[in-house]
Design a protein around this motif. Structure first.
Motif, short mmCIF file in Angstrom:
data_model
loop_
_atom_site.label_atom_id
_atom_site.label_comp_id
_atom_site.label_asym_id
_atom_site.label_seq_id
_atom_site.Cartn_x
_atom_site.Cartn_y
_atom_site.Cartn_z
N ALA A 61 19.80 -55.76 -0.12
CA ALA A 61 19.89 -57.16 0.26
C ALA A 61 20.99 -57.34 1.30
N ALA A 62 20.68 -58.08 2.35
CA ALA A 62 21.63 -58.25 3.45
C ALA A 62 22.01 -59.71 3.62
N SER A 63 23.23 -59.90 4.05
CA SER A 63 23.68 -61.25 4.40
C SER A 63 23.48 -61.45 5.90
N TRP B 192 27.14 -50.50 6.02
CA TRP B 192 26.70 -49.67 4.89
C TRP B 192 26.80 -50.44 3.60
N GLY B 193 25.83 -50.21 2.74
CA GLY B 193 25.91 -50.70 1.38
C GLY B 193 26.72 -49.74 0.52
N GLN B 194 26.90 -50.08 -0.74
CA GLN B 194 27.80 -49.34 -1.61
C GLN B 194 27.16 -48.11 -2.25
N ALA C 49 22.68 -50.29 8.37
CA ALA C 49 22.06 -51.11 9.41
C ALA C 49 22.83 -50.99 10.71
N SER C 50 22.11 -51.18 11.79
CA SER C 50 22.72 -51.19 13.11
C SER C 50 21.93 -52.11 14.01
N GLN D 256 26.61 -57.76 5.55
CA GLN D 256 26.99 -57.10 4.30
C GLN D 256 25.72 -56.67 3.59
N LEU D 257 25.75 -55.44 3.06
CA LEU D 257 24.57 -54.86 2.42
C LEU D 257 24.86 -54.57 0.96
#
Length: 125
Positions: A22-24, A115-117, A97-98, A2-3
């Motif tokens: 920020a990524a989880s 994708w982030g928001q 991200a990939s 999650q971004l």
């Protein structure tokens, strides 16, 4: 993964902004990360990416020399430092991200799974 993108805002031409994503997830360092943007009435376009294996960076011609993508794996965060901003940089910026894309497709938004928001960047003249 999650971004969460942040850091956008309203600035004057010539100013700087730093976007954060920020990524989880514990393995984020294994992902290729990218920044894309979409202005009103336009298609989403590639801005910058960092390839997962080499850490090499790739930029759109429109931002080369002004924007820098970086990552802090300890913080699971990717940054986009934007300097010398221009009104034409105004857009919603997305991080993506990939884990699987190949290098030749790094500028293709369809190859990014996560994708982030989005965060709004507005540059006034």
């Amino acid at each position: 993964v999650q971004l969460q993108a942040s850091g956008g805002g309203l600035v004057q031409a010539g100013a700087s902004l730093r976007l954060s994503c920020a990524a989880s997830g514990p393995t984020f360092n294994r992902y290729t990360v990218g920044w894309f943007r979409q202005a009103p009435g336009k298609e989403r376009e590639h801005v910058a990416s960092m390839f997962r294996n080499s850490g090499n960076t790739y930029y759109a011609d429109a931002v080369k020399g002004r924007f820098t993508v970086s990552r802090d794996n300890a913080k699971n965060t990717v940054y986009l430092q934007m300097n010398s901003l221009k009104p034409e940089d105004t857009a919603v910026y997305f991080c993506a991200a990939s884990a699987t894309l190949i290098l030749s497709t790094i500028r293709d938004s369809r190859q990014y799974n996560y994708w982030g928001q989005g965060t709004q960047v507005t540059v006034s003249s």
